[in-house]
Design a protein around this motif. Structure first.
Motif, mmCIF file in Angstrom:
data_model
loop_
_atom_site.group_PDB
_atom_site.id
_atom_site.type_symbol
_atom_site.label_atom_id
_atom_site.label_comp_id
_atom_site.label_asym_id
_atom_site.label_seq_id
_atom_site.Cartn_x
_atom_site.Cartn_y
_atom_site.Cartn_z
ATOM 1 N N GLN C 240 0.840 -1.206 0.000
ATOM 2 C CA GLN C 240 0.000 0.000 0.000
ATOM 3 C C GLN C 240 0.870 1.250 0.000
ATOM 4 O OE1 GLN C 240 -2.352 -0.631 3.529
ATOM 5 N NE2 GLN C 240 -3.539 -2.308 2.625
ATOM 6 N N ALA C 241 1.948 1.219 0.788
ATOM 7 C CA ALA C 241 2.876 2.358 0.824
ATOM 8 C C ALA C 241 3.527 2.533 -0.546
ATOM 9 C CB ALA C 241 3.939 2.139 1.894
ATOM 10 N N GLU C 242 3.846 1.404 -1.180
ATOM 11 C CA GLU C 242 4.445 1.481 -2.513
ATOM 12 C C GLU C 242 3.492 2.128 -3.498
ATOM 13 O OE1 GLU C 242 5.550 -2.588 -3.202
ATOM 14 O OE2 GLU C 242 7.456 -2.352 -2.091
ATOM 15 N N TYR C 243 2.205 1.780 -3.386
ATOM 16 C CA TYR C 243 1.230 2.389 -4.282
ATOM 17 C C TYR C 243 1.228 3.907 -4.119
ATOM 18 C CZ TYR C 243 -3.042 3.821 -6.538
ATOM 19 O OH TYR C 243 -3.926 4.483 -7.342
ATOM 20 N N LEU C 244 1.298 4.359 -2.870
ATOM 21 C CA LEU C 244 1.279 5.798 -2.611
ATOM 22 C C LEU C 244 2.603 6.473 -2.976
ATOM 23 C CD1 LEU C 244 -0.496 5.913 0.886
ATOM 24 C CD2 LEU C 244 -1.443 6.729 -1.276
ATOM 25 N N GLY C 245 3.643 5.654 -3.131
ATOM 26 C CA GLY C 245 4.957 6.228 -3.413
ATOM 27 C C GLY C 245 5.608 6.807 -2.168
ATOM 28 N N LEU C 246 5.195 6.283 -1.005
ATOM 29 C CA LEU C 246 5.803 6.739 0.244
ATOM 30 C C LEU C 246 6.879 5.743 0.665
ATOM 31 C CD1 LEU C 246 2.662 7.869 2.282
ATOM 32 C CD2 LEU C 246 4.345 9.308 1.115
ATOM 33 N N ALA C 247 8.036 6.275 1.053
ATOM 34 C CA ALA C 247 9.131 5.410 1.501
ATOM 35 C C ALA C 247 8.905 5.018 2.949
ATOM 36 C CB ALA C 247 10.451 6.146 1.352
ATOM 37 N N ILE C 248 9.166 3.739 3.245
ATOM 38 C CA ILE C 248 9.066 3.289 4.628
ATOM 39 C C ILE C 248 10.435 3.490 5.279
ATOM 40 C CG2 ILE C 248 8.791 1.241 6.089
ATOM 41 C CD1 ILE C 248 6.569 0.360 4.137
ATOM 42 N N PRO C 249 10.466 4.187 6.409
ATOM 43 C CA PRO C 249 11.750 4.587 6.997
ATOM 44 C C PRO C 249 12.466 3.434 7.704
ATOM 45 C CG PRO C 249 9.966 5.328 8.401
ATOM 46 C CD PRO C 249 9.324 4.677 7.213
ATOM 47 N N ASP C 250 12.762 2.382 6.965
ATOM 48 C CA ASP C 250 13.449 1.228 7.554
ATOM 49 C C ASP C 250 14.383 0.632 6.503
ATOM 50 O OD1 ASP C 250 14.306 -1.150 8.594
ATOM 51 O OD2 ASP C 250 12.301 -1.996 8.949
ATOM 52 N N PRO C 251 15.687 0.873 6.623
ATOM 53 C CA PRO C 251 16.640 0.390 5.613
ATOM 54 C C PRO C 251 16.694 -1.143 5.551
ATOM 55 C CG PRO C 251 17.802 1.365 7.503
ATOM 56 C CD PRO C 251 16.343 1.651 7.696
ATOM 57 N N ASP C 252 16.252 -1.807 6.622
ATOM 58 C CA ASP C 252 16.332 -3.276 6.644
ATOM 59 C C ASP C 252 15.083 -3.944 6.082
ATOM 60 O OD1 ASP C 252 18.831 -3.187 7.864
ATOM 61 O OD2 ASP C 252 17.895 -2.924 9.844
ATOM 62 N N LEU C 253 14.129 -3.146 5.663
ATOM 63 C CA LEU C 253 12.890 -3.739 5.173
ATOM 64 C C LEU C 253 13.103 -4.344 3.791
ATOM 65 C CD1 LEU C 253 9.635 -3.582 5.930
ATOM 66 C CD2 LEU C 253 9.657 -2.094 3.936
ATOM 67 N N LYS C 254 12.890 -5.657 3.675
ATOM 68 C CA LYS C 254 12.922 -6.263 2.336
ATOM 69 C C LYS C 254 12.164 -7.582 2.332
ATOM 70 C CE LYS C 254 17.480 -8.489 2.592
ATOM 71 N NZ LYS C 254 17.871 -8.058 3.938
ATOM 72 N N TRP C 255 11.694 -7.942 1.143
ATOM 73 C CA TRP C 255 10.910 -9.168 0.990
ATOM 74 C C TRP C 255 11.826 -10.372 1.151
ATOM 75 C CZ3 TRP C 255 6.256 -10.889 1.373
ATOM 76 C CH2 TRP C 255 5.899 -12.130 0.827
ATOM 77 N N ASN C 256 11.397 -11.320 1.956
ATOM 78 C CA ASN C 256 12.158 -12.550 2.163
ATOM 79 C C ASN C 256 11.392 -13.683 1.497
ATOM 80 O OD1 ASN C 256 13.087 -15.021 3.211
ATOM 81 N ND2 ASN C 256 13.894 -13.975 5.061
#
Lengths: 92, 277, 314
Positions: C240-256
């Motif tokens: 949902q954040a990606e749809y809005l184009g908003l960055a999530i403030p977490d450098p460690d966030l990634k799909w596993n």
């Protein structure tokens, strides 16, 4: 019949609300509860019964319906469908 | 209806000082826009005030109930402004009308803009305006202008309920404790002189009276006074005398509270002009 | 009736058997004292959260940018009051009064969700609360529809139904901001930056550190653990954040790919403890404002009681 009227509410299953099923006459609450058991739960319909004297129920009046209920029907923003969310956005 | 000469000035001045409205007869199309605008302003300003109670009412049930009243008023404002916008050919949107005028261009009656005060002040005002609105909108629901009649018909249903609430509260507070009695009495004393303005006919209303678009407010005063007297005496309260009366709202001459109400309400539109929200 | 055989066995074992079999506990049933206390704590905390949660969003009702947004926001905050009401009522079936619960809140014995101790600084915060904070609440509340206590479960079902508009209105507030002017985009991103981590904290400490966790799970008061719920929330929110184009403030966030979930960074638990222990930016003001409103309403409630008394004795 001179006996007061009672409204009967039965919970059919744990977790569900008590639901109004009907009414009966009895001399007091304790007797109303027993009659309710015999009159309304003969087929295992109930797990719990509430009885309330009909005269203790305060009910909205039919003639008030327009001012009681109509004002809420022009407030579509209270419903989720009012908001247009693009179909590709899930879980909202 | 007599075909109206459509004047360029169908909408009141934007930010500047509006032309004087008291004197003379306005062409009916311009008068219509002014009239509807005033009703919208009454609704918006009171809706804004009542919304200040959200989260601050004496208990939860009342908090929810008072928000419902506020929403009714805001909804009314939206309907009136939409009509004003259409009358002006859509040149101004509902939100431009609601948020982009300065105090002098708002036509709401003073009683609606006064601060909420304590709960007694709020409920005393509600009783006074509800007891006015119910018969007023009932009459207006027979307006020859179908659009206004429809908005008014909806408002009748709302006001009937509002009046039940405010009447009930005034009775309880008047006949409650010594403290509540004193508070509600002083609320009526403080607000009473703002009421006559509800029964004064503005120039635009006069112009719309013959065609049956507007209704005669001044004719409603006696009934209102006797209803107030009845409720107040049942509530063991003293009906204030008519020693003073203040007016000015319809001419855009407001209390000093009005500017602060607007400053708060218009903040976003002023700080970020021309954006979509 | 099937209940008869239960009374012959140890009541606590019978109670647990009922819970294990997904049979709801109802107000007049026998229940362990710990279950009752645990429920009162959780339901009242939940109720307080709804009511205190009215403040940060309520802060913007009088300043909402359009008439439509104003009505929506007022209706939304009004719903929160309604949810508080349903929850206080559910707790009252356990033998406490609303007055007691509010007293405990004011004296600092009862908690509410710490998220509401953060300030709403801009209009975008209202959107982000609706979208992120309400989504997080809904993830939790959906699982609570299956809680073992009947009145709590029924309140949750009603609340979830009403909540459906809340997160959508939040997301809808953010859509024009995310595609709007540079100022609007910056406003939305700033709100995201400030609310993301506190939202993750809403799910509470890690399961390994949760004080009430194990017992609440055994009694099925809670149905999913803190960490499970947090993961559910992140998994549904990132796209949902990606749809809005908003960055999530977490450098460690990634799909596993292997786990089928998003990995994410560690929460700043020091900040969490600071806010929970009462030293967030708004803790004092939130409580003070609630208790002031309550105090200022006392004469009104007193007048109602006096009126009823007069009617009775008349």
């Amino acid at each position: 019949m001179k006996l007061p009227l009672y409204e009967v509410f039965v919970r059919s299953k744990r977790g569900l609300d008590h639901k109004h099923v009907g009414s009966l006459h009895a001399k007091d609450g304790a007797q109303a509860l027993k009659f309710a058991r015999d009159c309304y739960t003969r087929r295992g319909e109930g797990l719990s019964i509430w009885v309330v004297r009909s005269s203790d129920i305060v009910a909205s009046q039919e003639e008030d319906a327009a001012s009681f209920f109509d004002p809420s029907d022009d407030k579509p923003y209270r419903h989720a469908t009012f908001y247009r969310i693009p179909p590709e956005v899930k879980n909202l | 209806m007599i075909p109206a000469r459509v004047e360029e000035r169908t909408s009141p001045g934007r930010d500047g000082v509006p032309p004087s409205r008291g004197a003379g007869r306005l062409p009916s199309q311009a008068a219509l826009a002014e009239f509807v605008l005033a009703l919208g302003d009454d609704s918006l300003v009171l809706g804004q005030r009542l919304s200040e109670w959200c989260g601050r009412a004496p208990f939860l049930e009342e908090d929810i109930a008072i928000a419902n009243v506020a929403l009714d008023y805001l909804g009314r404002a939206e309907k009136f402004y939409r009509y004003v916008s259409e009358l002006g050919g859509g040149r101004r949107s509902v939100d431009e009308i609601a948020f982009l005028r300065d105090s002098r261009a708002y036509r709401n009656l003073l009683i609606f803009e006064l601060p909420v005060g304590d709960f007694a002040r709020t409920m005393a005002r509600q009783l006074m305006v509800d007891a006015f609105h119910l018969p007023y909108f009932r009459r207006l629901s027979r307006s020859t202008n179908a659009r206004i009649a429809a908005i008014a018909a909806k408002a009748v249903k709302e006001s009937r309920y509002h009046l039940k609430r405010s009447r009930d509260w005034v009775l309880r507070l008047g006949d409650g404790t010594e403290e509540s009695h004193a508070k509600i009495q002083s609320a009526f004393d403080a607000l009473w002189g703002y009421c006559p303005e509800m029964f004064a006919m503005a120039g635009d209303e006069m112009a719309l009276l013959d065609s049956g678009v507007a209704v005669d407010r001044s004719a409603m005063k006696t009934d209102w006074e006797s209803e107030m007297k009845d409720v107040l005496s049942e509530a063991t309260l003293t009906t204030p005398g008519n020693e003073w009366a203040i007016s000015g709202g319809r001419d855009g001459v407001h209390t000093e509270h009005h500017g602060y109400l607007l400053a708060e309400m218009q903040f976003m539109q002023r700080a970020y002009p021309g954006l979509d929200w | 009736m099937t209940d008869d055989h239960l009374s012959n066995t140890e009541p606590e074992a019978a109670f647990q058997e009922r819970v294990d079999n997904e049979i709801k506990i109802e107000p007049k049933d026998w229940m362990p004292e710990g279950y009752r206390r645990n429920l009162i704590r959780q339901i009242s905390q939940h109720a307080h959260s709804e009511v205190i949660g009215m403040q940060p969003e309520g802060n913007w009702i009088t300043r909402a940018p359009t008439l439509k947004r104003k009505m929506i926001l007022l209706a939304k905050v009004q719903d929160e009051a309604g949810h508080g009401l349903y929850l206080y009522s559910a707790a009252e079936t356990l033998g406490v009064t609303r007055e007691d619960m509010i007293g405990a809140l004011h004296e600092g014995h009862a908690k509410y969700a710490s998220i509401f101790n953060y300030p709403t600084l801009t209009w975008a915060d209202v959107g982000v609360i609706g979208w992120l904070v309400d989504s997080a609440a809904i993830v939790n509340q959906i699982s609570l529809q299956r809680t073992s206590y009947g009145p709590y479960s029924r309140a949750m079902i009603r609340i979830c139904k009403e909540e459906s508009f809340h997160q959508r209105q939040g997301f809808e507030i953010l859509m024009p901001l995310a595609s709007g002017s540079l100022e609007q985009k910056a406003m939305a991103q700033d709100a995201m930056n400030r609310w993301w981590w506190p939202t993750l904290m809403m799910f509470g400490p890690h399961d390994s550190e949760s004080v009430h966790g194990a017992k609440s799970m055994q009694w099925k008061i809670k149905r999913k653990s803190n960490d499970e719920l947090r993961q559910d929330f992140i998994d549904q929110t990132v796209p949902q954040a990606e749809y809005l184009g908003l960055a999530i403030p977490d450098p460690d966030l990634k799909w596993n790919e292997e786990r089928g979930h998003y990995d994410f960074g560690e929460i700043d638990w020091d900040e969490f403890r600071t806010v929970v222990s009462g030293n967030g930016l708004c803790n004092r003001e939130r409580l003070e404002r609630h208790s002031r409103a309550h105090r200022e309403g006392e004469w009104v409630r007193e007048a109602m009681r006096a009126c009823e008394e007069k009617k009775r004795t008349a």
